[in-house]
Scaffold this active site. Sequence first.
Site, PDB file in Angstrom:
ATOM      1  N   ARG A  73       0.856  -1.184   0.000  1.00 25.65           N
ATOM      2  CA  ARG A  73       0.000   0.000   0.000  1.00 25.65           C
ATOM      3  C   ARG A  73       0.893   1.235   0.000  1.00 25.65           C
ATOM      4  NH1 ARG A  73      -2.830   3.121   4.529  1.00 25.65           N
ATOM      5  NH2 ARG A  73      -3.870   4.639   3.198  1.00 25.65           N
ATOM      6  N   HIS A 117      -2.930  10.854   0.207  1.00 25.81           N
ATOM      7  CA  HIS A 117      -2.431  10.678   1.579  1.00 25.81           C
ATOM      8  C   HIS A 117      -1.836  12.025   2.008  1.00 25.81           C
ATOM      9  CE1 HIS A 117      -1.025   7.373   4.568  1.00 25.81           C
ATOM     10  NE2 HIS A 117      -0.775   8.541   5.153  1.00 25.81           N
ATOM     11  N   GLU A 162      -7.345   8.285   5.798  1.00 27.90           N
ATOM     12  CA  GLU A 162      -7.746   8.900   7.060  1.00 27.90           C
ATOM     13  C   GLU A 162      -8.346  10.297   6.908  1.00 27.90           C
ATOM     14  OE1 GLU A 162      -4.537   8.688   9.901  1.00 27.90           O
ATOM     15  OE2 GLU A 162      -4.700   6.515  10.006  1.00 27.90           O
ATOM     16  N   ASN A 287      -7.507   1.626   9.370  1.00 26.81           N
ATOM     17  CA  ASN A 287      -6.219   1.916  10.009  1.00 26.81           C
ATOM     18  C   ASN A 287      -6.503   1.946  11.498  1.00 26.81           C
ATOM     19  OD1 ASN A 287      -5.458   2.503   7.392  1.00 26.81           O
ATOM     20  ND2 ASN A 287      -4.812   4.611   7.794  1.00 26.81           N
ATOM     21  N   TYR A 289      -4.737   1.915  15.455  1.00 29.01           N
ATOM     22  CA  TYR A 289      -3.552   1.970  16.313  1.00 29.01           C
ATOM     23  C   TYR A 289      -3.891   1.875  17.801  1.00 29.01           C
ATOM     24  CZ  TYR A 289      -0.913   3.388  12.204  1.00 29.01           C
ATOM     25  OH  TYR A 289      -0.312   3.411  10.971  1.00 29.01           O
ATOM     26  N   GLU A 355      -3.676  -0.228   7.749  1.00 27.54           N
ATOM     27  CA  GLU A 355      -2.530   0.161   8.587  1.00 27.54           C
ATOM     28  C   GLU A 355      -2.736  -0.341  10.006  1.00 27.54           C
ATOM     29  OE1 GLU A 355      -1.537   4.365   8.954  1.00 27.54           O
ATOM     30  OE2 GLU A 355      -1.825   4.656   6.801  1.00 27.54           O
TER      31      GLU A 355
HETATM   32  C1  FCB Z   1      -1.490   7.199  10.467  1.00 25.77           C
HETATM   33  C2  FCB Z   1      -1.114   7.754   9.111  1.00 25.77           C
HETATM   34  C3  FCB Z   1       0.244   7.324   8.630  1.00 25.77           C
HETATM   35  C4  FCB Z   1       1.257   7.229   9.744  1.00 25.77           C
HETATM   36  C5  FCB Z   1       0.707   6.478  10.936  1.00 25.77           C
HETATM   37  C6  FCB Z   1       1.664   6.348  12.091  1.00 25.77           C
HETATM   38  O1  FCB Z   1      -2.377   8.075  11.088  1.00 25.77           O
HETATM   39  O2  FCB Z   1      -2.043   7.347   8.125  1.00 25.77           O
HETATM   40  O3  FCB Z   1       0.624   8.204   7.600  1.00 25.77           O
HETATM   41  O4  FCB Z   1       1.747   8.463  10.057  1.00 25.77           O
HETATM   42  O5  FCB Z   1      -0.466   7.075  11.390  1.00 25.77           O
END
Ligand code: FCB
Length: 451
Positions: A73, A117, A162, A287, A289, A355
């Site tokens: 990607r 992006h 995002e 995505n 985290y 992600e």
């Molecule tokens: C996400 C972004 C990516 C990267 C990660 C850590 O929010 O999409 O570009 O910075 O975080």
Amino acid sequence: MFPKGFYWGTATASYQIEGAWNEDGKGESIWDRFAHTPGKIKNGDTGDVACDSYHRWREDIALMRAMNLNSYRFSMAWPRIQPSGSGAANAKGIDYYSRLVDGLLEARIRPFVTLYHWDLPQALDDAGGWLTRDTADRFAEYVDLMARALGDRVTDWMLFNEPSVFTYSGYLIGEHAPGHKSLVDFLRASHVVNLAQGAGFRALKAARPTARVGTAFNMSACEPATTSEEDKLAAERAHAITNTWFLEPALRGRYPDALAFLPETAMRIQSGDMEKTRVPLDFIGINLYYRTIASAPGTIERVAHAQEWLFPVNMDGGQQGPKTDIGWEVWPKAMYDMVMRITRDYNRPVIEITESGCSYNDGPNASGVIRDSRRIEYHREHLAAVARAMADGADVRGYHAWSLLDNFEWAEGYSQSFGLTYVDFKTQQRTIKDSGRWYAKVAAENWVGAS
Ligand code: FCB
């Protein structure tokens, strides 16, 4: 075991890795301008050179081959294609991506392309950027150019990366380009981006009817801080603003109930707009985290700030799990919860994990080896959560670790390392970390293995 044909990938973004910020006719982007403005980025870092992937993309493909990956990607820099944001394509920009795509296909790696992006042509920002509806039309024009140029070889696309992060951080809190700090700007920008998502989808399908088109949404499982009704409502609002503010307009032609009321005039919503935002995305990119803990602000807070009056929610990260170097809590269950919620709420859509990853700044030891065992644990646990969601009915097709390489982490500059590969930014030498070697094994065996 993951199913045969599961996509094992990594993710990157143009501004974070390419460098060559003004080569071969590329125009200035809002991130070039922002990073060149003193005080915006930690340590005065910029993406001028970054990982120099504009020149070293063959090495990058070799890294992916060494990791046995079958999906990559990456994003295209709009100002390489249209230096001033409109008009004919810059042939050198197209050539770069065309060679990259060919190189990937030769290596049997799926090119999985993000069209936006965050690096908007500066010329478009000068004309109003995401605050003006014209940018939605410009975006559709750019999407059409890319679909025509590469759609014979690229089949899987993401319109945006995002959308809620670049509108929130770029227009509300000013930490990302173009650095506005305005609630009204955030609301307006989000509506234009929703219109652009609709227009971009239609442009891509018109040029390439069989293409698969989605968006990579940042998502975070939102939990109420307590069991009170107020906090539960706050968690639903947090879910709406974080996870579905750009998804519901596409799939259902409506804004979700994030706000105390929808300020249609301030957002400049016109009649017929919600039919324009509505498009049947072929997949939902996630995505993820961390999780979010939501609580309701008190009455005084609500009346004191326009923002809390409109959006009566406090959002924080969780505090129970270990923290990565950027301060984000590691909470793999958020992956399971989020994938399951999307699976339930949208009738089992196709999902790609576009992600997930962690910042740990481990460097090479005396023998040049990078022992980043915490990153291995992070991905192992998040993959186990994905596997569990799939066993419970979710249709997940791939997982993309952020990131292939240590790179330019936006306002954090080079201070945060998310890569499976270590980059020595003085020499540009790349060294696969222990986590990259582990991931290679996972991809080859289609199995996360025992911990
Ligand atoms: C996400 C972004 C990516 C990267 C990660 C850590 O929010 O999409 O570009 O910075 O975080």
